[in-house]
Motif scaffolding. Structure first.
Motif, PDB file in Angstrom:
ATOM      1  N   ILE A 124       0.829  -1.223   0.140  1.00  0.00           N
ATOM      2  CA  ILE A 124      -0.305   0.010  -0.212  1.00  0.00           C
ATOM      3  C   ILE A 124       0.825   1.545   0.125  1.00  0.00           C
ATOM      4  O   ILE A 124       0.363   1.822  -0.575  1.00  0.00           O
ATOM      5  N   LEU A 125       1.702   1.196   1.132  1.00  0.00           N
ATOM      6  CA  LEU A 125       2.522   2.543   1.289  1.00  0.00           C
ATOM      7  C   LEU A 125       4.228   2.528   0.903  1.00  0.00           C
ATOM      8  O   LEU A 125       4.165   0.939   1.994  1.00  0.00           O
ATOM      9  N   VAL A 126       5.609   3.217   1.719  1.00  0.00           N
ATOM     10  CA  VAL A 126       6.420   3.128   1.683  1.00  0.00           C
ATOM     11  C   VAL A 126       6.516   4.457   1.964  1.00  0.00           C
ATOM     12  O   VAL A 126       6.928   5.156   1.449  1.00  0.00           O
ATOM     13  N   ALA A 127       7.259   4.444   3.047  1.00  0.00           N
ATOM     14  CA  ALA A 127       7.500   5.726   4.112  1.00  0.00           C
ATOM     15  C   ALA A 127       9.770   5.162   4.240  1.00  0.00           C
ATOM     16  O   ALA A 127       9.440   4.568   4.963  1.00  0.00           O
ATOM     17  N   ASP A 128       9.871   6.318   3.088  1.00  0.00           N
ATOM     18  CA  ASP A 128      11.411   6.562   3.947  1.00  0.00           C
ATOM     19  C   ASP A 128      11.677   7.042   4.152  1.00  0.00           C
ATOM     20  O   ASP A 128      11.693   8.477   4.036  1.00  0.00           O
ATOM     21  N   TYR A 129      13.358   7.161   5.682  1.00  0.00           N
ATOM     22  CA  TYR A 129      13.140   8.222   6.467  1.00  0.00           C
ATOM     23  C   TYR A 129      15.003   8.066   5.798  1.00  0.00           C
ATOM     24  O   TYR A 129      15.323   7.334   5.958  1.00  0.00           O
ATOM     25  N   ASP A 130      15.279   9.319   5.320  1.00  0.00           N
ATOM     26  CA  ASP A 130      16.899   9.959   5.737  1.00  0.00           C
ATOM     27  C   ASP A 130      17.420  10.412   6.940  1.00  0.00           C
ATOM     28  O   ASP A 130      17.044  11.034   7.574  1.00  0.00           O
ATOM     29  N   SER A 131      17.802   9.347   7.342  1.00  0.00           N
ATOM     30  CA  SER A 131      18.627   9.860   9.351  1.00  0.00           C
ATOM     31  C   SER A 131      19.765  11.439   8.536  1.00  0.00           C
ATOM     32  O   SER A 131      19.410  12.300   9.592  1.00  0.00           O
ATOM     33  N   GLN A 132      20.137  11.622   7.846  1.00  0.00           N
ATOM     34  CA  GLN A 132      20.829  12.733   7.680  1.00  0.00           C
ATOM     35  C   GLN A 132      19.698  14.161   7.453  1.00  0.00           C
ATOM     36  O   GLN A 132      19.922  14.687   8.263  1.00  0.00           O
ATOM     37  N   SER A 133      18.868  13.924   6.881  1.00  0.00           N
ATOM     38  CA  SER A 133      17.685  14.979   6.223  1.00  0.00           C
ATOM     39  C   SER A 133      16.776  15.428   7.027  1.00  0.00           C
ATOM     40  O   SER A 133      16.339  16.182   8.146  1.00  0.00           O
ATOM     41  N   GLY A 134      17.078  13.820   8.056  1.00  0.00           N
ATOM     42  CA  GLY A 134      15.932  13.916   9.009  1.00  0.00           C
ATOM     43  C   GLY A 134      14.092  13.668   8.049  1.00  0.00           C
ATOM     44  O   GLY A 134      12.922  13.998   8.923  1.00  0.00           O
ATOM     45  N   GLN A 135      13.388  13.909   6.341  1.00  0.00           N
ATOM     46  CA  GLN A 135      13.389  13.858   5.857  1.00  0.00           C
ATOM     47  C   GLN A 135      12.457  12.169   6.137  1.00  0.00           C
ATOM     48  O   GLN A 135      13.295  11.738   5.738  1.00  0.00           O
ATOM     49  N   VAL A 136      10.412  12.410   5.573  1.00  0.00           N
ATOM     50  CA  VAL A 136      10.170  10.734   5.630  1.00  0.00           C
ATOM     51  C   VAL A 136       9.372  11.663   4.037  1.00  0.00           C
ATOM     52  O   VAL A 136       9.195  11.951   3.636  1.00  0.00           O
ATOM     53  N   GLU A 137      10.040  10.570   3.542  1.00  0.00           N
ATOM     54  CA  GLU A 137       9.943  10.220   1.559  1.00  0.00           C
ATOM     55  C   GLU A 137       8.296   9.535   1.316  1.00  0.00           C
ATOM     56  O   GLU A 137       8.962   8.179   2.352  1.00  0.00           O
ATOM     57  N   TYR A 138       6.931   9.716   1.286  1.00  0.00           N
ATOM     58  CA  TYR A 138       6.121   8.466   1.456  1.00  0.00           C
ATOM     59  C   TYR A 138       5.806   8.216  -0.709  1.00  0.00           C
ATOM     60  O   TYR A 138       5.541   9.246  -0.869  1.00  0.00           O
ATOM     61  N   SER A 139       5.801   6.887  -1.159  1.00  0.00           N
ATOM     62  CA  SER A 139       5.631   6.700  -1.628  1.00  0.00           C
ATOM     63  C   SER A 139       4.356   5.647  -1.631  1.00  0.00           C
ATOM     64  O   SER A 139       4.156   4.576  -0.806  1.00  0.00           O
ATOM     65  N   THR A 140       3.561   5.165  -3.159  1.00  0.00           N
ATOM     66  CA  THR A 140       3.075   4.099  -3.133  1.00  0.00           C
ATOM     67  C   THR A 140       3.241   3.185  -3.888  1.00  0.00           C
ATOM     68  O   THR A 140       3.907   3.531  -5.383  1.00  0.00           O
ATOM     69  N   PRO A 141       3.596   1.963  -3.458  1.00  0.00           N
ATOM     70  CA  PRO A 141       4.166   1.232  -4.856  1.00  0.00           C
ATOM     71  C   PRO A 141       3.565   0.524  -6.226  1.00  0.00           C
ATOM     72  O   PRO A 141       2.424   1.272  -6.361  1.00  0.00           O
TER      73      PRO A 141
END
Length: 141
Positions: A124-141
C-alpha cells in the motif's frame, strides 16, 4: 520544596537512568544474524532476521492493538507491517508515521523504511526516512 521532596526526585531520576541503561544494554547485546548465503526457513524469520528485529516485530504486533496483524524487521532498517481491516484508508499514512517514529527510537542513526501491506498482503505505502536530513518521503508501490 522540602528536602524530602528534592531527595525523592533525585532518587527517582537516578533509578530511571539506571533502568534505561540496563534495559538498553540487555537489548543490544545479542543480535544473531543468519549467515550470508544460508537458506533459512520462514519460521526462523517470522518477525525479523535478527534477535533485536524479532523482538521489535513481536512488540509492534502486540502494541498495535489489533491494527497490525503481522510485522517483520529485515536488516535492522526495514519494517514491514500487514494492517488489519480495522485501519481506514485515510489512517494508513498516520499509522506509518507513528511506526516510523518508534522504529527510529529502536534503531537510531540509520536510514529506515516502513512498508505497509493490506490484509491481503498487497503493498500500500512505503515511508523512507533519511537520517541525514531527518525527512520522510512517502510513496505508493
Amino acid at each position: 520544596m522540602t528536602f524530602f521532596q528534592r531527595s525523592r526526585r533525585w532518587i527517582t531520576a537516578i533509578a530511571l537512568v539506571l533502568l534505561l541503561t540496563v534495559s538498553t544494554t540487555a537489548c543490544s547485546t545479542a543480535t544473531t544474524e543468519a549467515p550470508a548465503g544460508s537458506m533459512v526457513g520462514y519460521s526462523q524469520l517470522e518477525r525479523g532476521n535478527s534477535a533485536k528485529g524479532q523482538e521489535y516485530g513481536d512488540w509492534v504486533v502486540s502494541a498495535a492493538q489489533g491494527l497490525v496483524s503481522d510485522a517483520y524487521v529485515k536488516d535492522n532498517n526495514k519494517l514491514g507491517v500487514v494492517i488489519t481491516e480495522e485501519v481506514a484508508p485515510n489512517e494508513v499514512k498516520e499509522l506509518s508515521r507513528s511506526l516510523l517514529q518508534g522504529f527510529r527510537k529502536s534503531f537510531p542513526n540509520k536510514d529506515l523504511k516502513v512498508l505497509v501491506f493490506a490484509p491481503d498482503k498487497a503493498p500500500i505505502l512505503v515511508a523512507d526516512y533519511d537520517s541525514q536530513s531527518g525527512q520522510v518521503e512517502y510513496s505508493t508501490p
